[in-house]
Design a protein around this motif. Sequence first.
Motif, mmCIF file in Angstrom:
data_model
loop_
_atom_site.group_PDB
_atom_site.id
_atom_site.type_symbol
_atom_site.label_atom_id
_atom_site.label_comp_id
_atom_site.label_asym_id
_atom_site.label_seq_id
_atom_site.Cartn_x
_atom_site.Cartn_y
_atom_site.Cartn_z
ATOM 1 N N GLY A 15 7.743 12.729 9.662
ATOM 2 C CA GLY A 15 9.188 13.218 9.779
ATOM 3 C C GLY A 15 9.877 12.643 8.950
ATOM 4 N N SER A 16 11.326 13.174 8.835
ATOM 5 C CA SER A 16 12.321 12.623 7.716
ATOM 6 C C SER A 16 13.680 12.634 8.261
ATOM 7 N N PHE A 17 14.432 11.490 8.116
ATOM 8 C CA PHE A 17 15.980 11.536 8.659
ATOM 9 C C PHE A 17 16.872 11.412 7.393
ATOM 10 N N LYS A 18 17.625 12.380 7.251
ATOM 11 C CA LYS A 18 18.831 12.421 6.129
ATOM 12 C C LYS A 18 19.770 11.205 6.605
ATOM 13 N N GLY A 19 20.099 10.259 5.524
ATOM 14 C CA GLY A 19 20.913 9.260 5.749
ATOM 15 C C GLY A 19 20.545 7.792 6.404
ATOM 16 N N MET A 20 18.990 7.872 6.225
ATOM 17 C CA MET A 20 18.264 6.612 6.922
ATOM 18 C C MET A 20 17.268 6.628 5.791
ATOM 19 N N ASN A 21 17.624 5.752 4.631
ATOM 20 C CA ASN A 21 16.682 5.642 3.682
ATOM 21 C C ASN A 21 15.374 4.892 4.009
ATOM 22 N N GLN A 22 15.649 3.829 4.400
ATOM 23 C CA GLN A 22 14.565 2.771 5.065
ATOM 24 C C GLN A 22 14.933 2.100 6.188
ATOM 25 N N GLY A 23 14.134 1.846 6.953
ATOM 26 C CA GLY A 23 13.933 0.776 8.397
ATOM 27 C C GLY A 23 13.177 1.107 9.321
ATOM 28 N N GLU A 24 13.366 0.685 10.377
ATOM 29 C CA GLU A 24 12.228 0.707 11.573
ATOM 30 C C GLU A 24 12.664 1.779 12.629
ATOM 31 N N LEU A 25 11.759 2.412 13.209
ATOM 32 C CA LEU A 25 11.880 2.987 14.615
ATOM 33 C C LEU A 25 10.870 2.096 15.417
ATOM 34 N N TYR A 26 11.186 2.178 16.564
ATOM 35 C CA TYR A 26 10.363 1.677 17.655
ATOM 36 C C TYR A 26 9.649 2.720 18.239
ATOM 37 N N ILE A 27 8.738 2.903 19.128
ATOM 38 C CA ILE A 27 7.967 3.798 19.947
ATOM 39 C C ILE A 27 7.238 3.109 20.913
ATOM 40 N N TYR A 28 7.420 3.808 22.249
ATOM 41 C CA TYR A 28 6.549 3.470 23.278
ATOM 42 C C TYR A 28 6.297 4.431 24.198
ATOM 43 N N GLY A 29 5.290 4.230 24.818
ATOM 44 C CA GLY A 29 4.965 5.096 25.920
ATOM 45 C C GLY A 29 5.773 4.960 27.104
ATOM 46 N N THR A 30 6.091 5.952 28.006
ATOM 47 C CA THR A 30 6.810 5.943 29.142
ATOM 48 C C THR A 30 5.920 5.648 30.061
ATOM 49 N N TYR A 31 6.514 5.111 31.474
ATOM 50 C CA TYR A 31 5.441 4.615 32.576
ATOM 51 C C TYR A 31 4.737 3.655 32.249
#
Length: 175
Positions: A15-31
């Motif tokens: 994916g891609s996000f306009k306005g967010m050149n670099q950084g970090e996202l976090y991802i976790y599984g529910t439950y």
Amino acid sequence: MASCSQKSGVFRIQGSFKGMNQGELYIYGTYGSHKLDTISLQKGEFEYRIPLEDTLTFVLVFPNFSELPVFAMPGATITIEGDATHLKETQIKGTAENKEMTAFRLQTSQMTPPEVIKVASDFIKENPTSPLSRYILDRYFIRTPEADYQLAHEMTEVLRLANPEDEGLAQLSKQ
């Protein structure tokens, strides 16, 4: 040729996000289904792969603590496109569940909280076996500061009756 093919049990997000050149996202599984992981953005783009054996719901967490659910299936690839200043309008494509959740988010993005609860309640009642309903229950009826516990219990019962094998819903129903 073999190195270019995808394994059937690998779930992939690109994916891609306009306005967010670099950084970090976090991802976790529910439950409790998957540990917390980090996704790095470079030049506004990212890619994440994970081996999966079962269908899971993941949540992407942004630097501003906004969340975006992602419905993952072994072998599937989804594409996320959005604007960092309008996260509610982020498009997720690649599977029917993610398209449907995108439509739900877009439908409710301009609604008042009581209107969102009504739409969420109707969705759960109309789609009790959908993985979206479990996420919607958690997000709009349980993990909210203004939780209506009676309504949360009613929605839990709708899901529990439609999914009798789901031990998590059985436990939630007892609380």
